[in-house]
Design an enzyme around this catalytic site. Structure first.
Site, short mmCIF file in Angstrom:
data_model
loop_
_atom_site.label_atom_id
_atom_site.label_comp_id
_atom_site.label_asym_id
_atom_site.label_seq_id
_atom_site.Cartn_x
_atom_site.Cartn_y
_atom_site.Cartn_z
N GLU A 121 -2.41 -7.70 -12.23
CA GLU A 121 -1.40 -8.27 -11.35
C GLU A 121 -1.98 -8.50 -9.96
O GLU A 121 -2.79 -7.72 -9.47
CB GLU A 121 -0.18 -7.35 -11.27
CG GLU A 121 0.58 -7.29 -12.59
CD GLU A 121 1.80 -6.37 -12.55
OE1 GLU A 121 2.71 -6.60 -13.35
OE2 GLU A 121 1.82 -5.42 -11.75
N CYS A 145 -2.84 9.06 -9.19
CA CYS A 145 -2.03 9.51 -8.05
C CYS A 145 -0.59 9.65 -8.53
O CYS A 145 -0.04 8.74 -9.14
CB CYS A 145 -2.13 8.53 -6.89
SG CYS A 145 -3.82 8.37 -6.24
N CYS A 148 2.19 6.95 -7.88
CA CYS A 148 1.80 5.54 -8.03
C CYS A 148 1.97 5.08 -9.47
O CYS A 148 1.48 5.71 -10.40
CB CYS A 148 0.34 5.37 -7.59
SG CYS A 148 -0.26 3.66 -7.74
N GLY A 205 -6.26 -0.41 -9.24
CA GLY A 205 -7.61 0.13 -9.28
C GLY A 205 -8.12 0.66 -7.95
O GLY A 205 -7.51 0.47 -6.90
N GLU A 206 -9.24 1.36 -8.02
CA GLU A 206 -9.94 1.90 -6.85
C GLU A 206 -11.15 1.02 -6.57
O GLU A 206 -12.13 1.04 -7.32
CB GLU A 206 -10.36 3.35 -7.12
CG GLU A 206 -11.38 3.93 -6.15
CD GLU A 206 -10.97 3.83 -4.69
OE1 GLU A 206 -11.67 3.12 -3.95
OE2 GLU A 206 -9.96 4.46 -4.30
N LEU A 260 -3.98 8.07 2.41
CA LEU A 260 -4.03 9.48 2.83
C LEU A 260 -2.91 10.29 2.18
O LEU A 260 -3.14 11.16 1.35
CB LEU A 260 -3.96 9.55 4.36
CG LEU A 260 -4.18 10.93 4.96
CD1 LEU A 260 -5.58 11.43 4.68
CD2 LEU A 260 -3.92 10.90 6.47
N HIS A 261 -1.67 10.06 2.65
CA HIS A 261 -0.45 10.57 2.02
C HIS A 261 -0.19 12.07 2.16
O HIS A 261 0.89 12.54 1.79
CB HIS A 261 -0.38 10.18 0.54
CG HIS A 261 -0.65 8.74 0.30
ND1 HIS A 261 0.03 7.73 0.97
CD2 HIS A 261 -1.56 8.11 -0.50
CE1 HIS A 261 -0.44 6.56 0.58
NE2 HIS A 261 -1.40 6.76 -0.30
N ASN A 336 8.32 3.40 -2.86
CA ASN A 336 8.90 2.35 -3.69
C ASN A 336 9.17 2.89 -5.09
O ASN A 336 8.25 3.34 -5.77
CB ASN A 336 7.96 1.15 -3.77
CG ASN A 336 7.84 0.45 -2.43
OD1 ASN A 336 8.83 0.04 -1.85
ND2 ASN A 336 6.62 0.34 -1.91
N CYS A 379 4.18 -1.70 -2.87
CA CYS A 379 3.09 -0.73 -2.86
C CYS A 379 3.35 0.38 -3.87
O CYS A 379 4.41 1.00 -3.89
CB CYS A 379 2.96 -0.14 -1.46
SG CYS A 379 1.69 1.11 -1.31
#
EC number: 2.1.1.192
Length: 409
Positions: A121, A145, A148, A205-206, A260-261, A336, A379
């Site tokens: 996507e 995560c 996510c 992805g990272e 970060l989070h 979200n 996000c």
């Protein structure tokens, strides 16, 4: 209630899309690689530099997806190119438009070699002064995560430089952002200038687990003789792959964002499990050493606001302490929702208190306006199986949308 408007993707004069044939693509090749590919097919050495320049202009400046449209290339050369190569776009499986103008494309890339077709996507977010394209770097993700949606989809494979760049080319096709192209009727876009002015490597992805392909794609995207995006308008977001952070600044030179989070290792170990491998001290030290870091080229730290998890004023104080000495901007992201999650978005009043505290300490702390929630384009919501969401999950999501509507007002 309907949460999305799917638009017709079978319009006349659409860009040529992949048919599944396994011809190699010229998209994503460096000039040297393109020259080698032409040389291998018998193009005379004295013509190669000129032919590469022609192809580069047609692919990246004019945006063509069919060799027959290259009018200044000899017919026999076009026939050879058609026989051996492709510049086709990926297949658009689905295109959705949010109520706020955000667009999400579900794209299918053909099988290559022993592989199989894969889907990813990409998301376009229009604003008054700019248009941002959120690009994926992998099919799925390994990072898991906990907040996510993409992290619930297993990693299938890395995307190639071609597949990363094709997201940008396709978006510019669909938005009329190449010469002599028209935008779709009723499209919400910037009033003037480029339709895609910024790109963010914040999709599936990272990126730093696919460093070489991401590097090549971004160097082509910022090439002054082609797509010509400014490196200051390209942001790469990482969850904290510490060994590759310095290389990103040194070899690619784009803006850096850190997912970060959390400000404590024990919490970040849960929210962003890569923290167990690269804890906060190592991550912040790598940020301080990022090439080109200055007040004019700050690092963006992304911080998703999770109710009763990481949104206290003690967390805000810890954030200021953690980032001391790092030229930084802090993006606060209202969580979200996605079907099946156990997290909730922080109350809006708490988000504003958190932002005010950060701001009073001298850090820019914008609250990111949620965009594309109604089409799972916001996000943390991307997942390429989303088009196969069960009806019960869709109904649950609509209920969540209604319950959370007040948070965006």
């Amino acid at each position: 209630m309907s949460v999305m408007d799917a638009i017709d993707v079978t319009k006349p004069q659409a860009p040529k899309t992949s048919s599944g044939a396994e011809k190699p693509s010229l998209i994503g090749l460096s000039r040297q690689e393109m020259a080698a590919a032409l040389r291998e097919k018998g193009v005379a050495e004295k013509q190669i530099k000129m032919r590469v320049a022609q192809l580069w202009n047609w692919i990246y400046v004019r945006g063509v997806s069919d060799f027959d449209h290259m009018t200044n290339v000899a017919k026999d050369m076009r026939e050879m190119l058609k026989q051996h190569f492709t510049i086709a776009r990926p297949e658009i499986v689905e295109e959705q438009v949010s109520n706020d103008g955000t667009r999400k494309w579900l794209l299918r890339f053909p099988a290559r070699g022993a592989g199989r077709p894969v889907e990813i996507e990409a998301v376009y977010i229009p604003e008054e002064g700019r248009g941002t394209l959120c690009i994926s770097s992998q099919v799925g993700c390994t990072l898991t995560c906990s907040f996510c949606h993409t992290g619930t989809q297993r990693l299938v494979r890395n995307l190639t430089a071609e597949e990363i760049l094709s997201q940008l080319l396709l978006a510019r096709d669909r938005l009329g952002d190449f010469p002599d192209r028209e935008a779709p009727q009723g499209t919400i876009m910037p009033a003037e200038g480029r339709k895609v002015s910024n790109i963010v490597m914040m999709g599936m992805g990272e990126p730093l687990y696919n460093f070489d392909a991401v590097k090549q794609a971004l160097l082509i995207a910022t090439d002054g003789d082609g797509l010509s995006l400014s490196k200051r308008r390209v942001t790469l977001s990482t969850s904290g792959v510490v060994p590759e952070i310095f290389r990103t600044g040194e070899e690619i030179g784009v803006m850096l964002a850190i997912s970060l989070h959390a400000v404590r290792d024990d919490l970040r170990d849960i929210l962003v499990p890569i923290n167990k491998k690269y804890p906060l001290k190592e991550l912040i030290d790598a940020c301080k050493a990022y090439p080109g870091l200055s007040n004019a080229r700050r690092i963006t730290f992304e911080y998703v606001m999770l109710k009763d998890v990481n949104d206290s004023l003690e967390d805000a104080k810890g954030l200021i302490k953690l980032l001391k000495g790092v030229p930084a901007k802090i993006n606060l992201i209202p969580f979200n929702p996605w079907p099946g999650t156990n997290y909730q978005c922080s109350d809006w009043e708490q988000i504003e208190k958190f932002a005010d505290f950060i701001n009073s300490a001298g850090y820019a702390s914008p609250i990111r306006t949620p965009r594309g929630r109604d089409i799972l384009a916001a996000c943390g919501q991307l997942k390429s199986e989303s088009e196969r969401m069960r009806k019960t999950e869709r109904l649950a999501f609509e209920a969540m949308m209604i319950a959370n509507h007040g948070a965006d007002d």
